[in-house]
Motif scaffolding. Structure first.
Motif, PDB file in Angstrom:
ATOM      1  N   ILE A 278      -5.729   5.810  20.598  1.00 27.59           N
ATOM      2  CA  ILE A 278      -6.527   6.733  19.403  1.00 27.59           C
ATOM      3  C   ILE A 278      -6.714   7.777  19.506  1.00 27.59           C
ATOM      4  N   MET A 279      -6.643   9.327  18.209  1.00 31.65           N
ATOM      5  CA  MET A 279      -7.290  10.187  18.705  1.00 31.65           C
ATOM      6  C   MET A 279      -7.839  10.383  17.724  1.00 31.65           C
ATOM      7  N   GLY A 280      -9.891  10.982  17.737  1.00 33.09           N
ATOM      8  CA  GLY A 280     -10.130  11.030  16.662  1.00 33.09           C
ATOM      9  C   GLY A 280     -11.572  10.263  16.709  1.00 33.09           C
ATOM     10  N   ASP A 281     -12.177  10.710  15.870  1.00 33.28           N
ATOM     11  CA  ASP A 281     -13.721   9.852  16.119  1.00 33.28           C
ATOM     12  C   ASP A 281     -13.475   8.330  15.388  1.00 33.28           C
ATOM     13  N   PRO A 282     -13.900   6.814  16.558  1.00 30.15           N
ATOM     14  CA  PRO A 282     -13.658   6.032  16.565  1.00 30.15           C
ATOM     15  C   PRO A 282     -14.204   5.397  14.802  1.00 30.15           C
ATOM     16  N   ASP A 283     -15.153   6.111  14.461  1.00 34.24           N
ATOM     17  CA  ASP A 283     -16.259   5.327  13.123  1.00 34.24           C
ATOM     18  C   ASP A 283     -15.494   6.466  12.205  1.00 34.24           C
ATOM     19  N   GLN A 284     -14.809   6.626  11.962  1.00 36.03           N
ATOM     20  CA  GLN A 284     -13.966   7.488  11.137  1.00 36.03           C
ATOM     21  C   GLN A 284     -13.559   6.621   9.704  1.00 36.03           C
ATOM     22  N   ILE A 285     -13.793   6.552   8.554  1.00 36.26           N
ATOM     23  CA  ILE A 285     -12.727   6.384   7.330  1.00 36.26           C
ATOM     24  C   ILE A 285     -11.550   6.448   7.372  1.00 36.26           C
ATOM     25  N   CYS A 286     -10.927   5.618   7.378  1.00 35.30           N
ATOM     26  CA  CYS A 286      -9.407   6.400   7.200  1.00 35.30           C
ATOM     27  C   CYS A 286      -8.768   5.621   6.228  1.00 35.30           C
ATOM     28  N   ALA A 287      -8.339   5.735   5.300  1.00 31.31           N
ATOM     29  CA  ALA A 287      -7.742   5.278   4.016  1.00 31.31           C
ATOM     30  C   ALA A 287      -6.061   5.605   3.325  1.00 31.31           C
TER      31      ALA A 287
ATOM     32  N   ALA B  20       1.112  -1.417  -0.143  1.00 36.56           N
ATOM     33  CA  ALA B  20       0.123  -0.203  -0.010  1.00 36.56           C
ATOM     34  C   ALA B  20       0.734   1.410   0.398  1.00 36.56           C
ATOM     35  N   VAL B  21       1.893   0.921  -0.045  1.00 35.98           N
ATOM     36  CA  VAL B  21       2.928   2.435   0.252  1.00 35.98           C
ATOM     37  C   VAL B  21       3.290   2.798  -0.552  1.00 35.98           C
ATOM     38  N   ILE B  22       2.446   4.524  -1.004  1.00 33.14           N
ATOM     39  CA  ILE B  22       2.741   5.295  -2.576  1.00 33.14           C
ATOM     40  C   ILE B  22       3.467   6.245  -2.037  1.00 33.14           C
ATOM     41  N   LYS B  23       4.603   5.950  -1.580  1.00 28.61           N
ATOM     42  CA  LYS B  23       5.690   7.424  -1.163  1.00 28.61           C
ATOM     43  C   LYS B  23       6.580   6.911   0.185  1.00 28.61           C
ATOM     44  N   HIS B  24       8.024   7.017   0.071  1.00 28.87           N
ATOM     45  CA  HIS B  24       8.456   6.859   1.212  1.00 28.87           C
ATOM     46  C   HIS B  24       9.127   8.347   1.236  1.00 28.87           C
TER      47      HIS B  24
ATOM     48  N   GLU C 251      10.985  10.691   7.265  1.00 31.80           N
ATOM     49  CA  GLU C 251      10.590  10.940   8.561  1.00 31.80           C
ATOM     50  C   GLU C 251       9.279   9.548   8.542  1.00 31.80           C
ATOM     51  N   ALA C 252       8.830   9.744   6.813  1.00 32.11           N
ATOM     52  CA  ALA C 252       7.184   8.381   6.672  1.00 32.11           C
ATOM     53  C   ALA C 252       7.587   7.665   5.775  1.00 32.11           C
ATOM     54  N   ALA C 253       6.429   7.002   5.928  1.00 31.60           N
ATOM     55  CA  ALA C 253       5.412   6.289   4.648  1.00 31.60           C
ATOM     56  C   ALA C 253       4.161   6.364   4.736  1.00 31.60           C
ATOM     57  N   VAL C 254       3.975   6.742   3.277  1.00 32.51           N
ATOM     58  CA  VAL C 254       2.753   7.579   3.256  1.00 32.51           C
ATOM     59  C   VAL C 254       1.433   6.424   2.202  1.00 32.51           C
ATOM     60  N   VAL C 255       1.049   5.848   2.274  1.00 26.08           N
ATOM     61  CA  VAL C 255       0.177   4.571   2.278  1.00 26.08           C
ATOM     62  C   VAL C 255      -1.191   5.140   2.083  1.00 26.08           C
ATOM     63  N   GLN C 256      -1.517   4.229   1.194  1.00 24.79           N
ATOM     64  CA  GLN C 256      -3.166   4.331   0.572  1.00 24.79           C
ATOM     65  C   GLN C 256      -3.550   2.738   0.715  1.00 24.79           C
ATOM     66  N   LEU C 257      -4.565   2.690   1.855  1.00 32.37           N
ATOM     67  CA  LEU C 257      -5.938   2.165   2.191  1.00 32.37           C
ATOM     68  C   LEU C 257      -6.946   1.620   1.859  1.00 32.37           C
ATOM     69  N   PRO C 258      -7.271   0.568   1.191  1.00 38.08           N
ATOM     70  CA  PRO C 258      -9.157   0.325   1.483  1.00 38.08           C
ATOM     71  C   PRO C 258      -9.813   0.892   1.394  1.00 38.08           C
ATOM     72  N   GLY C 259      -9.826   2.061   3.062  1.00 38.68           N
ATOM     73  CA  GLY C 259     -10.486   2.521   3.460  1.00 38.68           C
ATOM     74  C   GLY C 259     -11.123   1.395   5.179  1.00 38.68           C
ATOM     75  N   SER C 260     -11.158   1.808   5.903  1.00 40.78           N
ATOM     76  CA  SER C 260     -11.630   1.280   7.371  1.00 40.78           C
ATOM     77  C   SER C 260     -12.059   2.285   8.288  1.00 40.78           C
ATOM     78  N   ALA C 261     -12.551   2.043   9.142  1.00 39.98           N
ATOM     79  CA  ALA C 261     -13.441   2.222  10.726  1.00 39.98           C
ATOM     80  C   ALA C 261     -11.661   3.037  11.868  1.00 39.98           C
ATOM     81  N   LEU C 262     -11.471   4.087  11.616  1.00 45.10           N
ATOM     82  CA  LEU C 262     -10.504   4.037  12.509  1.00 45.10           C
ATOM     83  C   LEU C 262     -10.385   2.843  13.825  1.00 45.10           C
ATOM     84  N   ARG C 263     -11.343   2.900  13.973  1.00 40.46           N
ATOM     85  CA  ARG C 263     -11.482   1.656  15.125  1.00 40.46           C
ATOM     86  C   ARG C 263     -11.168   0.030  14.868  1.00 40.46           C
ATOM     87  N   ASP C 264     -11.242  -0.261  13.431  1.00 44.31           N
ATOM     88  CA  ASP C 264     -10.863  -1.085  13.178  1.00 44.31           C
ATOM     89  C   ASP C 264      -9.143  -1.345  12.577  1.00 44.31           C
ATOM     90  N   ILE C 265      -9.170  -0.165  12.140  1.00 45.47           N
ATOM     91  CA  ILE C 265      -7.413  -0.418  12.118  1.00 45.47           C
ATOM     92  C   ILE C 265      -6.469  -0.262  13.155  1.00 45.47           C
TER      93      ILE C 265
END
Length: 264
Positions: free
Chosen positions: A161-170, A125-129, A132-146
């Motif tokens: 965690i910090m943020g809405d547990p139900d937020q979809i993160c990709a 899923a890595v799209i950029k190195h 200081e970091a790796a940037v990844v593009q995920l399918p999209g899941s709720a914060l709590r599930d990740i």
């Protein structure tokens, strides 16, 4: 194939070249000693040293130093009984300790970050190195599930965690160690349009407070904080696998501590 500590160190440093300023050096031991067994670890704790001795290894390659400070200022705690006992154990065991911090972070990509990305199962899923970091593009899941998936993959009892547990993160950024400060996380979130940043540790009044305000403003931002050691152990495990492939006749082990804190 026989190899000395010095030869192994030089081989590991070769991809980077000579760094002018570095904490990486042989802290204990003799450069001319033949390596008969290696333990890689995040930090040479009392437990790690004891396990290395029990395994018959004569070299510990550790990401952090043994004496509770980044610069390894030997003697700062000279009158402290914990420091004295630990130093005595190292001396009496005859084990060598090679601090391996700056060079491995300068591999391309950074092996400490790469080890964590692999542990998450995000390598494809890595799209950029970035440095200081790796940037990844995920399918999209709720914060709590990740967060739950990360916890299970690392085999640790909790993450924060910090943020809405139900937020979809990709779109996410992965930062290891102490890179969770606002100076790294805040610009990264905006420059890379990230929904989520996963990091080891950082000041709680910086990145988490930024995300708190962002969420209050209706912006979809989130953090997962996993712990400093927990974020860097996978990179040292990656090093161990590489060493075992490079020196198939050498016994190479990884030794990890239990998570530093417990939640009560």
């Amino acid at each position: 194939m026989k190899i000395t500590i010095q030869a192994m160190m030089e081989e590991l440093m070769r991809p980077v070249g000579q760094l002018e300023h570095t904490v990486d050096r042989l802290l204990f031991g003799d450069l001319n000693t033949e390596v008969t067994g290696v333990v890689t670890a995040f930090m040479p704790t009392q437990y790690v040293i004891e396990q290395a001795v029990a395994l018959g290894a004569n070299l510990i390659i550790s990401h952090e130093g043994p004496f509770f400070s980044h610069q390894d200022q030997e003697g700062v705690h000279a009158d402290d009984p914990v420091y004295a006992a630990k130093k005595r154990l190292i001396r009496e065991s005859g084990i060598a300790i090679f601090r391996w911090h700056d060079y491995i972070h300068r591999y391309k990509p950074d092996w400490i970050t790469q080890g964590l990305v692999q542990a998450f199962g995000w390598e494809d899923a890595v799209i950029k190195h970035r440095p200081e970091a790796a940037v990844v593009q995920l399918p999209g899941s709720a914060l709590r599930d990740i967060a739950v998936d990360i916890k299970e993959r690392l085999g640790i009892p909790y993450v924060r965690i910090m943020g809405d547990p139900d937020q979809i993160c990709a779109r996410a950024g992965v930062l290891v160690g102490y890179r969770g400060g606002g100076g790294s996380v805040i610009p990264l979130m905006e420059q890379e349009a990230l929904d989520l940043v996963v990091y080891g540790e950082g000041p709680e009044w910086e990145s988490p407070e930024y995300v708190r305000d962002a969420v209050r403003q209706g912006r979809k931002k989130a953090l997962i904080v996993i712990g400093h050691a927990e974020s860097e152990v996978p990179g040292m495990n990656l090093l161990a696998r590489n060493l075992q492939e490079r020196y198939p006749d050498l016994q190479v082990h990884t030794v990890s501590e239990k998570p530093l804190f417990r939640v009560v």
